[in-house]
Design an enzyme around this catalytic site. Sequence first.
Site, PDB file in Angstrom:
ATOM      1  N   GLY A  19     -10.738  21.011 -49.443  1.00  0.00           N
ATOM      2  CA  GLY A  19     -10.671  19.635 -48.938  1.00  0.00           C
ATOM      3  C   GLY A  19     -10.286  18.585 -49.964  1.00  0.00           C
ATOM      4  O   GLY A  19     -10.611  17.415 -49.786  1.00  0.00           O
ATOM      5  N   HIS A 122       2.583  21.418 -47.710  1.00  0.00           N
ATOM      6  CA  HIS A 122       2.818  22.786 -48.171  1.00  0.00           C
ATOM      7  C   HIS A 122       3.168  22.740 -49.654  1.00  0.00           C
ATOM      8  O   HIS A 122       4.008  21.929 -50.062  1.00  0.00           O
ATOM      9  CB  HIS A 122       3.967  23.408 -47.363  1.00  0.00           C
ATOM     10  CG  HIS A 122       4.178  24.857 -47.661  1.00  0.00           C
ATOM     11  ND1 HIS A 122       3.311  25.837 -47.213  1.00  0.00           N
ATOM     12  CD2 HIS A 122       5.118  25.494 -48.396  1.00  0.00           C
ATOM     13  CE1 HIS A 122       3.737  27.021 -47.648  1.00  0.00           C
ATOM     14  NE2 HIS A 122       4.829  26.824 -48.366  1.00  0.00           N
ATOM     15  N   ASP A 154       6.692  21.661 -36.479  1.00  0.00           N
ATOM     16  CA  ASP A 154       7.474  22.028 -35.287  1.00  0.00           C
ATOM     17  C   ASP A 154       7.090  23.455 -34.901  1.00  0.00           C
ATOM     18  O   ASP A 154       6.051  23.944 -35.343  1.00  0.00           O
ATOM     19  CB  ASP A 154       8.973  21.823 -35.520  1.00  0.00           C
ATOM     20  CG  ASP A 154       9.563  22.848 -36.477  1.00  0.00           C
ATOM     21  OD1 ASP A 154       8.802  23.700 -37.000  1.00  0.00           O
ATOM     22  OD2 ASP A 154      10.784  22.804 -36.701  1.00  0.00           O
ATOM     23  N   GLU A 187       0.366  16.609 -54.660  1.00  0.00           N
ATOM     24  CA  GLU A 187      -0.011  16.633 -53.234  1.00  0.00           C
ATOM     25  C   GLU A 187      -0.871  15.427 -52.898  1.00  0.00           C
ATOM     26  O   GLU A 187      -0.719  14.805 -51.848  1.00  0.00           O
ATOM     27  CB  GLU A 187      -0.795  17.913 -52.905  1.00  0.00           C
ATOM     28  CG  GLU A 187       0.024  19.182 -53.004  1.00  0.00           C
ATOM     29  CD  GLU A 187      -0.744  20.397 -52.476  1.00  0.00           C
ATOM     30  OE1 GLU A 187      -1.422  20.289 -51.444  1.00  0.00           O
ATOM     31  OE2 GLU A 187      -0.659  21.469 -53.104  1.00  0.00           O
TER      32      GLU A 187
HETATM   33  C1  GAR Z   1      -3.200  22.822 -50.740  1.00  0.00           C
HETATM   34  O1  GAR Z   1      -2.541  23.244 -51.901  1.00  0.00           O
HETATM   35  C2  GAR Z   1      -2.245  22.814 -49.561  1.00  0.00           C
HETATM   36  O2  GAR Z   1      -0.948  22.411 -49.880  1.00  0.00           O
HETATM   37  C3  GAR Z   1      -2.269  24.269 -49.168  1.00  0.00           C
HETATM   38  O3  GAR Z   1      -3.623  24.629 -49.269  1.00  0.00           O
HETATM   39  C4  GAR Z   1      -4.236  23.856 -50.296  1.00  0.00           C
HETATM   40  C5  GAR Z   1      -5.464  23.183 -49.711  1.00  0.00           C
HETATM   41  O4  GAR Z   1      -6.189  22.541 -50.709  1.00  0.00           O
HETATM   42  N1  GAR Z   1      -1.756  24.465 -47.847  1.00  0.00           N
HETATM   43  C6  GAR Z   1      -1.049  25.523 -47.486  1.00  0.00           C
HETATM   44  O5  GAR Z   1      -0.781  26.435 -48.241  1.00  0.00           O
HETATM   45  C7  GAR Z   1      -0.608  25.507 -46.039  1.00  0.00           C
HETATM   46  N2  GAR Z   1       0.425  26.479 -45.828  1.00  0.00           N
HETATM   47  P1  GAR Z   1      -7.321  21.493 -50.357  1.00  0.00           P
HETATM   48  O6  GAR Z   1      -8.249  22.191 -49.355  1.00  0.00           O
HETATM   49  O7  GAR Z   1      -7.997  21.222 -51.654  1.00  0.00           O
HETATM   50  O8  GAR Z   1      -6.646  20.287 -49.765  1.00  0.00           O
END
Ligand code: GAR
Length: 209
Positions: A19, A122, A154, A187
């Site tokens: 999270g 992503h 999508d 991110e």
């Molecule tokens: C993040 O790096 C996000 O980009 C990735 O999971 C992680 C979640 O981190 N998402 C994917 O790989 C989706 N395909 P968080 O729980 O600390 O936000």
Amino acid sequence: MQFPLNRPANLAVFASGRGSNLDAILQAFPQGHKIARVAMVMSDNADAGALEKAKQRAIPNYTFPFPARKKDENGQGRKAFEVEAEKYLQAQRIDLICLAGFMRLFSPEFNERWQGRMLNIHPSLLPDFKGLQPQRQALEAGVTEAGCTVHFVDAGVDTGPIILQKRVPVLPDDTEESLSARILVQEHLAYPEAIHLILMGKARFEAVL
Ligand code: GAR
């Protein structure tokens, strides 16, 4: 419904894990913000750190199982999750869904219903390295640049219209962990920026303006 709205948008954040992106969104749009508020958090994992963060801030939070595809051949588990989620999305009058480390794929019907109102982040420069472990895929491919992408969802996997990307260098001694950490910093900037663009009406499913 069209953005911009003349009121703060209600965001739902869906997260399966730690999270940290939820945290970044909460910091960018704290309660009382003019443009958006996080109105609910939903997870498929009762142990998700994201749920704890929601609880600490008294944000409505929900958990419902969403089995992996190979354990859900007829899609009944996915259907049940979507029915449950839709109930909360309606109750909280959600305008925009933000998938933030949500590791399940929705049905074509759900994607269609939320088209233009559901985002994903992503950790790769899409269209490169879709799917699982994109940072490892980047290292194995020997690229010199990596990053993250925020895009509309999508019908495909990690394929929808791109809203924005942020780039980082791949260093010669990078491990999956060090590269993931460098991308994660970006991110946390990218997700709030993308949400802002959409809510200001500057990025739409049909055209990123
Ligand atoms: C993040 O790096 C996000 O980009 C990735 O999971 C992680 C979640 O981190 N998402 C994917 O790989 C989706 N395909 P968080 O729980 O600390 O936000």
